[in-house]
Design a protein around this motif. Structure first.
Motif, PDB file in Angstrom:
ATOM      1  N   MET A   1      44.828  36.747  16.939  1.00  0.00           N
ATOM      2  CA  MET A   1      44.577  35.415  17.447  1.00  0.00           C
ATOM      3  C   MET A   1      44.106  35.506  18.897  1.00  0.00           C
ATOM      4  SD  MET A   1      48.508  34.095  17.997  1.00  0.00           S
ATOM      5  CE  MET A   1      48.080  32.480  17.455  1.00  0.00           C
ATOM      6  N   THR A   2      43.477  34.445  19.367  1.00  0.00           N
ATOM      7  CA  THR A   2      42.958  34.414  20.730  1.00  0.00           C
ATOM      8  C   THR A   2      44.107  34.526  21.731  1.00  0.00           C
ATOM      9  OG1 THR A   2      41.156  33.008  19.997  1.00  0.00           O
ATOM     10  CG2 THR A   2      41.583  33.091  22.354  1.00  0.00           C
ATOM     11  N   GLY A   3      43.915  35.324  22.771  1.00  0.00           N
ATOM     12  CA  GLY A   3      44.967  35.482  23.766  1.00  0.00           C
ATOM     13  C   GLY A   3      44.516  36.362  24.907  1.00  0.00           C
ATOM     14  N   PHE A   4      45.505  36.887  25.670  1.00  0.00           N
ATOM     15  CA  PHE A   4      45.227  37.712  26.841  1.00  0.00           C
ATOM     16  C   PHE A   4      46.113  38.945  26.792  1.00  0.00           C
ATOM     17  CE2 PHE A   4      44.188  33.379  27.961  1.00  0.00           C
ATOM     18  CZ  PHE A   4      42.989  33.495  28.633  1.00  0.00           C
ATOM     19  N   TYR A   5      45.536  40.090  27.177  1.00  0.00           N
ATOM     20  CA  TYR A   5      46.306  41.322  27.233  1.00  0.00           C
ATOM     21  C   TYR A   5      47.235  41.337  28.450  1.00  0.00           C
ATOM     22  CZ  TYR A   5      43.086  43.126  23.698  1.00  0.00           C
ATOM     23  OH  TYR A   5      42.356  43.315  22.561  1.00  0.00           O
ATOM     24  N   HIS A   6      46.837  40.672  29.524  1.00  0.00           N
ATOM     25  CA  HIS A   6      47.641  40.627  30.760  1.00  0.00           C
ATOM     26  C   HIS A   6      47.760  39.176  31.231  1.00  0.00           C
ATOM     27  CE1 HIS A   6      47.129  44.956  30.816  1.00  0.00           C
ATOM     28  NE2 HIS A   6      45.826  44.785  30.761  1.00  0.00           N
ATOM     29  N   PRO A   7      48.468  38.322  30.482  1.00  0.00           N
ATOM     30  CA  PRO A   7      48.531  36.889  30.830  1.00  0.00           C
ATOM     31  C   PRO A   7      49.149  36.619  32.190  1.00  0.00           C
ATOM     32  CG  PRO A   7      50.164  37.448  29.150  1.00  0.00           C
ATOM     33  CD  PRO A   7      49.275  38.638  29.297  1.00  0.00           C
ATOM     34  N   GLU A   8      49.980  37.565  32.695  1.00  0.00           N
ATOM     35  CA  GLU A   8      50.618  37.333  33.992  1.00  0.00           C
ATOM     36  C   GLU A   8      49.598  37.226  35.127  1.00  0.00           C
ATOM     37  OE1 GLU A   8      50.294  41.760  33.344  1.00  0.00           O
ATOM     38  OE2 GLU A   8      50.917  40.006  32.151  1.00  0.00           O
ATOM     39  N   LEU A   9      48.413  37.836  34.934  1.00  0.00           N
ATOM     40  CA  LEU A   9      47.388  37.771  35.982  1.00  0.00           C
ATOM     41  C   LEU A   9      46.761  36.385  36.090  1.00  0.00           C
ATOM     42  CD1 LEU A   9      45.565  41.207  35.521  1.00  0.00           C
ATOM     43  CD2 LEU A   9      47.370  40.586  37.127  1.00  0.00           C
ATOM     44  N   LEU A  10      46.985  35.532  35.087  1.00  0.00           N
ATOM     45  CA  LEU A  10      46.460  34.166  35.158  1.00  0.00           C
ATOM     46  C   LEU A  10      47.148  33.359  36.259  1.00  0.00           C
ATOM     47  CD1 LEU A  10      46.137  33.297  31.360  1.00  0.00           C
ATOM     48  CD2 LEU A  10      44.292  33.828  32.959  1.00  0.00           C
ATOM     49  N   LEU A  11      48.262  33.876  36.750  1.00  0.00           N
ATOM     50  CA  LEU A  11      48.920  33.204  37.884  1.00  0.00           C
ATOM     51  C   LEU A  11      48.000  33.159  39.101  1.00  0.00           C
ATOM     52  CD1 LEU A  11      52.523  34.707  37.599  1.00  0.00           C
ATOM     53  CD2 LEU A  11      51.825  32.353  37.110  1.00  0.00           C
ATOM     54  N   GLY A  12      47.031  34.063  39.131  1.00  0.00           N
ATOM     55  CA  GLY A  12      46.066  34.051  40.235  1.00  0.00           C
ATOM     56  C   GLY A  12      45.257  32.779  40.287  1.00  0.00           C
ATOM     57  N   LEU A  13      45.188  32.027  39.171  1.00  0.00           N
ATOM     58  CA  LEU A  13      44.448  30.759  39.159  1.00  0.00           C
ATOM     59  C   LEU A  13      45.105  29.723  40.062  1.00  0.00           C
ATOM     60  CD1 LEU A  13      43.581  30.488  35.357  1.00  0.00           C
ATOM     61  CD2 LEU A  13      42.035  31.080  37.232  1.00  0.00           C
ATOM     62  N   LEU A  14      46.374  29.963  40.432  1.00  0.00           N
ATOM     63  CA  LEU A  14      47.045  29.045  41.365  1.00  0.00           C
ATOM     64  C   LEU A  14      46.385  29.070  42.743  1.00  0.00           C
ATOM     65  CD1 LEU A  14      50.769  29.773  40.428  1.00  0.00           C
ATOM     66  CD2 LEU A  14      49.390  27.792  39.786  1.00  0.00           C
ATOM     67  N   LEU A  15      45.583  30.098  42.996  1.00  0.00           N
ATOM     68  CA  LEU A  15      44.855  30.153  44.270  1.00  0.00           C
ATOM     69  C   LEU A  15      43.800  29.049  44.366  1.00  0.00           C
ATOM     70  CD1 LEU A  15      44.227  33.992  44.645  1.00  0.00           C
ATOM     71  CD2 LEU A  15      45.656  32.574  46.125  1.00  0.00           C
ATOM     72  N   ILE A  16      43.295  28.605  43.229  1.00  0.00           N
ATOM     73  CA  ILE A  16      42.199  27.636  43.234  1.00  0.00           C
ATOM     74  C   ILE A  16      42.595  26.337  43.918  1.00  0.00           C
ATOM     75  CG2 ILE A  16      40.552  26.362  41.811  1.00  0.00           C
ATOM     76  CD1 ILE A  16      40.192  29.436  41.858  1.00  0.00           C
ATOM     77  N   PRO A  17      43.681  25.655  43.487  1.00  0.00           N
ATOM     78  CA  PRO A  17      44.051  24.414  44.205  1.00  0.00           C
ATOM     79  C   PRO A  17      44.420  24.647  45.669  1.00  0.00           C
ATOM     80  CG  PRO A  17      45.760  25.049  42.621  1.00  0.00           C
ATOM     81  CD  PRO A  17      44.563  25.892  42.335  1.00  0.00           C
ATOM     82  N   VAL A  18      44.972  25.837  45.992  1.00  0.00           N
ATOM     83  CA  VAL A  18      45.303  26.144  47.391  1.00  0.00           C
ATOM     84  C   VAL A  18      44.027  26.215  48.223  1.00  0.00           C
ATOM     85  CG1 VAL A  18      46.281  27.879  48.940  1.00  0.00           C
ATOM     86  CG2 VAL A  18      47.415  27.361  46.764  1.00  0.00           C
ATOM     87  N   LEU A  19      42.992  26.877  47.678  1.00  0.00           N
ATOM     88  CA  LEU A  19      41.723  26.981  48.401  1.00  0.00           C
ATOM     89  C   LEU A  19      41.042  25.627  48.536  1.00  0.00           C
ATOM     90  CD1 LEU A  19      40.332  30.284  46.817  1.00  0.00           C
ATOM     91  CD2 LEU A  19      41.243  29.967  49.128  1.00  0.00           C
ATOM     92  N   VAL A  20      41.140  24.792  47.507  1.00  0.00           N
ATOM     93  CA  VAL A  20      40.553  23.443  47.571  1.00  0.00           C
ATOM     94  C   VAL A  20      41.231  22.637  48.675  1.00  0.00           C
ATOM     95  CG1 VAL A  20      40.300  21.253  46.344  1.00  0.00           C
ATOM     96  CG2 VAL A  20      39.814  23.403  45.171  1.00  0.00           C
ATOM     97  N   TYR A  21      42.570  22.729  48.711  1.00  0.00           N
ATOM     98  CA  TYR A  21      43.305  22.003  49.755  1.00  0.00           C
ATOM     99  C   TYR A  21      42.906  22.507  51.134  1.00  0.00           C
ATOM    100  CZ  TYR A  21      47.145  20.602  52.787  1.00  0.00           C
ATOM    101  OH  TYR A  21      47.878  20.097  53.826  1.00  0.00           O
ATOM    102  N   TYR A  22      42.809  23.824  51.320  1.00  0.00           N
ATOM    103  CA  TYR A  22      42.451  24.394  52.619  1.00  0.00           C
ATOM    104  C   TYR A  22      41.042  23.972  53.022  1.00  0.00           C
ATOM    105  CZ  TYR A  22      41.143  27.786  56.178  1.00  0.00           C
ATOM    106  OH  TYR A  22      40.690  28.359  57.325  1.00  0.00           O
ATOM    107  N   TYR A  23      40.122  23.955  52.056  1.00  0.00           N
ATOM    108  CA  TYR A  23      38.746  23.589  52.364  1.00  0.00           C
ATOM    109  C   TYR A  23      38.654  22.135  52.830  1.00  0.00           C
ATOM    110  CZ  TYR A  23      33.778  22.643  51.689  1.00  0.00           C
ATOM    111  OH  TYR A  23      32.471  22.259  51.886  1.00  0.00           O
ATOM    112  N   ARG A  24      39.326  21.231  52.126  1.00  0.00           N
ATOM    113  CA  ARG A  24      39.288  19.816  52.509  1.00  0.00           C
ATOM    114  C   ARG A  24      39.963  19.608  53.855  1.00  0.00           C
ATOM    115  NH1 ARG A  24      40.566  15.740  47.720  1.00  0.00           N
ATOM    116  NH2 ARG A  24      39.614  14.403  49.310  1.00  0.00           N
ATOM    117  N   HIS A  25      41.069  20.335  54.076  1.00  0.00           N
ATOM    118  CA  HIS A  25      41.766  20.240  55.360  1.00  0.00           C
ATOM    119  C   HIS A  25      40.857  20.738  56.490  1.00  0.00           C
ATOM    120  CE1 HIS A  25      45.172  20.218  58.109  1.00  0.00           C
ATOM    121  NE2 HIS A  25      44.834  21.464  58.480  1.00  0.00           N
ATOM    122  N   HIS A  26      40.167  21.834  56.245  1.00  0.00           N
ATOM    123  CA  HIS A  26      39.265  22.400  57.239  1.00  0.00           C
ATOM    124  C   HIS A  26      38.093  21.451  57.510  1.00  0.00           C
ATOM    125  CE1 HIS A  26      37.002  25.405  59.461  1.00  0.00           C
ATOM    126  NE2 HIS A  26      35.951  25.151  58.694  1.00  0.00           N
TER     127      HIS A  26
END
Length: 325
Positions: A1-26
């Motif tokens: 079935m569809t999935g990921f071999y290393h799903p724990e690395l998807l936690l890196g996607l949490l960087l996206i909203p942090v970068l968006v917030y920093y960009y708007r703040h900047h």
């Protein structure tokens, strides 16, 4: 079935909203600093420009700088997902199946209730299976009587395997089902990363060998081998020979053992009572072998998309019409 071999690395996607917030703040702080340190005349000019800008259509959300930032975010997203190892099942198999025929060649296979005898009919029927295998399937043959031996190693050359199958001859020994299954399991597992199946045919009961059927079943399960068993023989015991003392020898089919082997390994048990049913079993067994869709790593697709968006962003940011001065 569809999935990921290393799903724990998807936690890196949490960087996206942090970068968006920093960009708007900047962005907000940059505009504030520009207003605080500008000269009065420049501020008046800016106000006049803003007033005239009201009569012009707005430039919209996708300014050059914002577009570059969005492209960088997309690139980062695809690269993180790629590192997580996404995979999907293919609808058709990329690899074939290892199929090993484990055939009883003990003395009872010379019984003539199947014409001309059981072994000859079993060989011709098994040949139907070998010839029906797919192009990427591998076939092999193990023989067992008082012990077990290899008659044809796993090979994609079904014609060669078929020739060796037809050359098999009967022996005088007893029936070592456990030994035959163990050797067939070892052969099926000799080429890894493929589905592995053993098809075991016997007309007798386990009365020889150094490995019990239970031990062989445990070994097959540990190697993820699926075993289909075929019980061959007439409804009544059949006389096939006499021992050295003149006592009659009968072929007694042990169905319970064959059923146990099939059930424990996720296969099926078939009973053959004549030439026609045996041929039908071998001809149709290829259709019931489960061929699971292979999980295919698609991380390269995400790496490609990530690299593409990154290159576009860099070209816009630092190219001839650079968005970042």
């Amino acid at each position: 079935m569809t999935g990921f071999y290393h799903p724990e690395l998807l936690l890196g996607l949490l960087l996206i909203p942090v970068l968006v917030y920093y960009y708007r703040h900047h962005e907000k702080h940059s505009r504030r600093r520009a207003l605080e340190f500008s000269k009065v005349s420049f501020a008046k000019a800016a106000q006049a420009a803003q007033a005239s800008a009201k009569t012009r259509p707005a430039s919209g959300f996708f300014t050059p700088k914002r577009t570059v930032f969005i492209l960088f975010l997309l690139a980062l997203t695809f690269l993180i997902v790629g590192l997580a190892g996404p995979h999907i099942p293919l609808e058709t198999e990329k690899e074939g199946v290892n199929v090993v025929l484990a055939m009883d060649v003990s003395g009872s296979m010379q019984a003539t209730d199947y014409k001309p005898n059981r072994l000859e009919v079993a060989k011709k029927s098994a040949l139907l299976l070998v010839e029906s295998l797919g192009e990427k399937d591998f076939a092999g043959i193990v023989l067992f009587d008082s012990g077990a031996s290899s008659a044809a190693y796993l090979s994609p050359d079904k014609e060669k395997v078929g020739r060796k199958l037809l050359a098999v001859s009967a022996r005088e020994g007893n029936t070592a089902i456990g030994d035959g299954l163990a050797l067939a399991t070892d052969m099926a597992d000799s080429i890894p990363d493929r589905r592995k199946v053993v098809i075991l045919l016997s007309d007798g009961e386990n009365n020889a060998g150094g490995i019990t059927p239970a031990e062989a079943v445990s070994f097959a399960k540990s190697r993820n081998i699926q075993v289909y068993t075929i019980g061959l023989g007439s409804d009544e015991p059949v006389l096939y020979d006499y021992d050295s003392f003149g006592n009659p020898l009968y072929a007694n089919l042990d169905e319970e053992n064959l059923k146990y082997i099939a059930e424990e390994t996720g296969g099926e048990y078939y009973r053959s009572v004549d030439e026609a049913t045996l041929g039908e079993i071998y001809a149709g067994i290829n259709q019931v072998i489960v061929r699971e869709a292979e999980e295919t790593d698609v991380s390269r697709v995400f790496f490609f998309l990530g690299a593409m968006f990154l290159l576009i962003a860099m070209f816009m940011a630092f190219g001839r019409r650079q968005a970042i001065p």
